[in-house]
Design a protein around this motif. Structure first.
Motif, PDB file in Angstrom:
ATOM      1  N   GLY A  10      78.488  -7.184 -11.091  1.00 27.91           N
ATOM      2  CA  GLY A  10      79.054  -8.106 -12.065  1.00 27.91           C
ATOM      3  C   GLY A  10      80.299  -7.603 -12.765  1.00 27.91           C
ATOM      4  N   LEU A  11      80.688  -6.345 -12.548  1.00 30.17           N
ATOM      5  CA  LEU A  11      81.839  -5.797 -13.257  1.00 30.17           C
ATOM      6  C   LEU A  11      83.134  -6.536 -12.955  1.00 30.17           C
ATOM      7  CD1 LEU A  11      81.162  -1.966 -13.030  1.00 30.17           C
ATOM      8  CD2 LEU A  11      81.040  -3.411 -15.053  1.00 30.17           C
ATOM      9  N   LYS A  12      83.232  -7.105 -11.755  1.00 24.87           N
ATOM     10  CA  LYS A  12      84.451  -7.821 -11.396  1.00 24.87           C
ATOM     11  C   LYS A  12      84.613  -9.123 -12.183  1.00 24.87           C
ATOM     12  CE  LYS A  12      82.172  -9.994  -7.520  1.00 24.87           C
ATOM     13  NZ  LYS A  12      82.089 -10.075  -6.081  1.00 24.87           N
ATOM     14  N   TRP A  13      83.563  -9.589 -12.824  1.00 31.00           N
ATOM     15  CA  TRP A  13      83.612 -10.839 -13.575  1.00 31.00           C
ATOM     16  C   TRP A  13      83.918 -10.627 -15.058  1.00 31.00           C
ATOM     17  CZ3 TRP A  13      84.137 -14.967 -10.812  1.00 31.00           C
ATOM     18  CH2 TRP A  13      83.623 -14.981  -9.529  1.00 31.00           C
ATOM     19  N   GLY A  14      84.215  -9.404 -15.464  1.00 28.89           N
ATOM     20  CA  GLY A  14      84.470  -9.121 -16.872  1.00 28.89           C
ATOM     21  C   GLY A  14      85.724  -9.781 -17.408  1.00 28.89           C
ATOM     22  N   VAL A  15      86.817  -9.690 -16.639  1.00 28.52           N
ATOM     23  CA  VAL A  15      88.078 -10.277 -17.092  1.00 28.52           C
ATOM     24  C   VAL A  15      88.001 -11.806 -17.106  1.00 28.52           C
ATOM     25  CG1 VAL A  15      90.542 -10.439 -16.602  1.00 28.52           C
ATOM     26  CG2 VAL A  15      89.387  -8.231 -16.429  1.00 28.52           C
ATOM     27  N   PRO A  16      87.463 -12.456 -16.048  1.00 25.40           N
ATOM     28  CA  PRO A  16      87.319 -13.919 -16.154  1.00 25.40           C
ATOM     29  C   PRO A  16      86.371 -14.350 -17.285  1.00 25.40           C
ATOM     30  CG  PRO A  16      87.163 -13.254 -13.859  1.00 25.40           C
ATOM     31  CD  PRO A  16      87.181 -12.004 -14.676  1.00 25.40           C
ATOM     32  N   ALA A  17      85.418 -13.507 -17.633  1.00 31.13           N
ATOM     33  CA  ALA A  17      84.499 -13.862 -18.723  1.00 31.13           C
ATOM     34  C   ALA A  17      85.212 -13.906 -20.065  1.00 31.13           C
ATOM     35  CB  ALA A  17      83.340 -12.869 -18.775  1.00 31.13           C
ATOM     36  N   MET A  18      86.368 -13.260 -20.135  1.00 34.39           N
ATOM     37  CA  MET A  18      87.137 -13.331 -21.379  1.00 34.39           C
ATOM     38  C   MET A  18      87.561 -14.765 -21.684  1.00 34.39           C
ATOM     39  SD  MET A  18      89.516  -9.941 -21.066  1.00 34.39           S
ATOM     40  CE  MET A  18      90.437 -10.296 -22.548  1.00 34.39           C
ATOM     41  N   LEU A  19      87.648 -15.591 -20.649  1.00 31.28           N
ATOM     42  CA  LEU A  19      88.021 -16.997 -20.859  1.00 31.28           C
ATOM     43  C   LEU A  19      86.949 -17.765 -21.624  1.00 31.28           C
ATOM     44  CD1 LEU A  19      89.539 -17.776 -17.353  1.00 31.28           C
ATOM     45  CD2 LEU A  19      90.764 -17.315 -19.481  1.00 31.28           C
ATOM     46  N   LEU A  20      85.725 -17.239 -21.630  1.00 28.92           N
ATOM     47  CA  LEU A  20      84.661 -17.907 -22.382  1.00 28.92           C
ATOM     48  C   LEU A  20      84.865 -17.802 -23.895  1.00 28.92           C
ATOM     49  CD1 LEU A  20      81.518 -16.854 -20.337  1.00 28.92           C
ATOM     50  CD2 LEU A  20      82.621 -19.093 -20.408  1.00 28.92           C
ATOM     51  N   ALA A  21      85.765 -16.932 -24.315  1.00 29.16           N
ATOM     52  CA  ALA A  21      86.055 -16.831 -25.749  1.00 29.16           C
ATOM     53  C   ALA A  21      86.724 -18.108 -26.250  1.00 29.16           C
ATOM     54  CB  ALA A  21      86.938 -15.615 -26.025  1.00 29.16           C
ATOM     55  N   GLY A  22      87.458 -18.774 -25.390  1.00 31.35           N
ATOM     56  CA  GLY A  22      88.153 -20.008 -25.785  1.00 31.35           C
ATOM     57  C   GLY A  22      87.218 -21.099 -26.287  1.00 31.35           C
TER      58      GLY A  22
END
Length: 124
Positions: free
Chosen positions: A34-46
């Motif tokens: 799951g580490l590769k999904w860390g940067v795209p998960a930042m979009l959930l902050a929006g």
């Protein structure tokens, strides 16, 4: 009294860790796959920040006071999602470096096991 507080905080932490969506996502991101999904998960902050903004607008126009807790929760979750991006990149780099060292060590051990004379005979 302290034991009661300790037990209560442990149970609350367990509940939040187990059933809250943002914590489930963060636990999945912290795995090796799951580490590769860390940067795209930042979009959930929006969406979390948009929900917090929407709730503050409702509060300003006479909404119920319990929405302050929703705003606090949304901002906290947005901060968690923003932090997981850089953290996951660092963890991914460390994992890949560890895997590279392990693979290199494996190949060095294999090359030490094969005598040089055997390699020249098999090449003919």
């Amino acid at each position: 009294m302290i034991r009661l507080l300790w037990t209560a905080s442990t149970e609350v932490r367990y509940f939040l860790r187990r059933y809250m969506p943002s914590n489930i996502v963060l636990d999945l991101i912290r795995t090796r796959k799951g580490l590769k999904w860390g940067v795209p998960a930042m979009l959930l902050a929006g969406p979390y920040l948009a929900t917090a903004f929407w709730c503050t607008t409702l509060i300003e126009h006479g909404g119920p006071g319990w929405l302050h807790l929703v705003v606090l929760l949304c901002i906290w979750n947005a901060l968690k999602m923003m932090v997981i991006g850089p953290v996951s990149v660092v963890l991914l780099l460390r994992a890949r470096a560890r895997e590279y060292r392990s693979q290199r060590q494996h190949w060095q051990e294999l090359s030490e096991d094969v005598p040089l004379g055997d390699l020249t005979r098999s090449a003919r």
